[in-house]
Design an enzyme around this catalytic site. Structure first.
Site, mmCIF file in Angstrom:
data_model
loop_
_atom_site.group_PDB
_atom_site.id
_atom_site.type_symbol
_atom_site.label_atom_id
_atom_site.label_comp_id
_atom_site.label_asym_id
_atom_site.label_seq_id
_atom_site.Cartn_x
_atom_site.Cartn_y
_atom_site.Cartn_z
ATOM 1 N N GLU A 1 -56.298 64.094 38.101
ATOM 2 C CA GLU A 1 -57.218 65.056 38.705
ATOM 3 C C GLU A 1 -57.854 64.451 39.960
ATOM 4 O O GLU A 1 -57.998 65.118 40.993
ATOM 5 C CB GLU A 1 -58.291 65.412 37.671
ATOM 6 C CG GLU A 1 -59.329 66.379 38.128
ATOM 7 C CD GLU A 1 -60.613 66.227 37.307
ATOM 8 O OE1 GLU A 1 -60.558 65.798 36.139
ATOM 9 O OE2 GLU A 1 -61.682 66.510 37.870
ATOM 10 N N ASP B 1 -57.234 66.188 43.554
ATOM 11 C CA ASP B 1 -58.392 66.675 44.303
ATOM 12 C C ASP B 1 -58.267 66.299 45.786
ATOM 13 O O ASP B 1 -58.484 67.125 46.668
ATOM 14 C CB ASP B 1 -59.648 66.068 43.674
ATOM 15 C CG ASP B 1 -60.907 66.389 44.440
ATOM 16 O OD1 ASP B 1 -61.331 67.548 44.370
ATOM 17 O OD2 ASP B 1 -61.450 65.486 45.103
ATOM 18 N N ASP C 1 -59.841 71.646 36.589
ATOM 19 C CA ASP C 1 -59.454 70.227 36.564
ATOM 20 C C ASP C 1 -57.971 70.056 36.248
ATOM 21 O O ASP C 1 -57.297 69.200 36.825
ATOM 22 C CB ASP C 1 -60.277 69.470 35.502
ATOM 23 C CG ASP C 1 -61.748 69.359 35.888
ATOM 24 O OD1 ASP C 1 -62.077 69.685 37.044
ATOM 25 O OD2 ASP C 1 -62.558 68.949 35.035
ATOM 26 N N GLU D 1 -55.896 70.708 39.293
ATOM 27 C CA GLU D 1 -55.926 69.551 40.200
ATOM 28 C C GLU D 1 -55.020 68.439 39.667
ATOM 29 O O GLU D 1 -54.301 67.790 40.428
ATOM 30 C CB GLU D 1 -57.361 69.042 40.354
ATOM 31 C CG GLU D 1 -58.215 69.954 41.233
ATOM 32 C CD GLU D 1 -59.577 69.368 41.547
ATOM 33 O OE1 GLU D 1 -60.097 69.637 42.637
ATOM 34 O OE2 GLU D 1 -60.137 68.636 40.697
#
EC number: 3.1.26.3
Lengths: 234, 234
Positions: free
Chosen positions: A48, A52, A121, A124
């Site tokens: 994640e 991101d 999440d 990502e």
């Protein structure tokens, strides 16, 4: 491979070289916590983190290239309209990610597979996993396709309502700050009125516009002012 | 090409295909504000926006790949130790970027070419410019070389002092929170003392260590606890 993940890969139009990356991307930390004895269980939190940063670059670059006249503050704002929990959860839901994620029993019981933050999440993490498994070009194509509608929406808002704020930003660059909108007149019957506005900068009229609402007439005035100031792509 | 920029490009070991990108990266907004009549003057702010995202990904990925045992929170912390105004200004100074940036007269007079924030922004803009001119692979090599010492420093800090915080993070994962360090004994004369500590988790001793300071003995105890808990790469 997680159950039903074939359908997911088909939607993404992507095949993993390292299928364990997909497994990791779809493993919530609550699952790992309930299975600490199996040391090879890894949660999706690290992926994640990577995803991101990948997503920020992809969406940032998209807007950067989309319009040369967009200044830094506007680019940040547009990106944050696309990269946020709500949008990510929406895309995540379209992919039905919630049904593929491995949860701990407690988390699943309390509805973790429907929680926006967890869905965002996981998306990502999935983006991080595909990036790691391939390269920036590949994941860029996938992300731009997944976010197509959300990007369009952000852009249409930008085009529709933003002349006034763009003028404000543009003028700050020149240290000119006093922007004033004046309603010059209203014409016609109540159900079909036309408004005429002008915009003054430091007391000088730099643009005039008319429209069916006061707001619209101001937007047109701001647009004309931008054209006068030489901004391209107005 | 900006004056003296040949030297800069030699240091970067990079040649621009679009040399105007370098020009833009080295143009501060104060210069553009003083030359608004020339509409093709563009400041480096948009490039800075792009470079910021590129840098976050490169440094984030570097730490992600450097150590599989680093968890998300630690990855964020390490990245922020490298990607911050002070570090960026340091690298910017090593490249003498301040001497190449085009400023407005006022900004230059007030020492803008030595201001940390401006130097850091210009480095981000330069990173954005090279990325735009080439690709992620090329700019990654350049960035990792430019930040070599800062990365090493962040990593050595991590290796040296961090067993205690790593243990704390690791235990949070298992919902075990009560960590206690106990000084068991001190041995030897004042100028050559040896300290013995143990670390208890939820009342149970999970590691012991000795060292020339109390802190060091605790670090060793934490390291042994991590080994016992099965963390790799301790």
């Amino acid at each position: 491979m997680p159950k039903g993940a074939k359908e997911l890969l088909k939607k993404l139009e992507y095949d993993f070289e390292n299928i364990e990356y997909l497994d990791i991307a779809l493993t919530h930390s609550s699952f790992v916590n309930e299975h600490i004895s199996k040391t090879n269980n890894v949660s999706n939190e690290r992926f994640e983190f990577l995803g991101d940063a990948v997503l920020d670059l992809i969406i940032g670059e998209y807007f950067f290239r989309s319009d040369e006249s967009l200044r830094e503050g506007k680019l940040s704002k547009l990106r944050s309209e696309v990269v946020n929990e709500q949008s990510l959860a929406k895309v995540s839901n379209e992919l039905k990610l919630g049904s593929f994620i491995k949860f701990g029993k407690g988390e699943l019981k309390s509805g973790g597979n429907q929680r926006e933050s967890i869905l965002a999440d996981a998306l990502e993490a999935l983006i991080g996993a595909i990036y790691l498994d391939s390269d920036l070009e590949t994941i860029t194509k996938i992300v731009l396709k997944l976010f197509e509608n959300i990007l369009k929406e952000a852009e249409s808002k930008k085009n529709f309502t933003d002349y006034k704020s763009r003028l404000q930003e543009n003028l700050q660059q020149y240290n000119k700050n006093v922007v004033e909108y004046v309603l010059d007149k209203e014409e016609g019957p109540d159900n079909n009125k036309l408004f005429y506005s002008s915009v003054k900068v430091d007391g000088e009229v730099v643009g005039c516009g008319s429209g069916k609402t006061k707001k619209k007439s101001e937007q047109i005035a701001a647009k004309r002012a931008l054209l006068k100031l030489g901004e391209k792509n107005v």
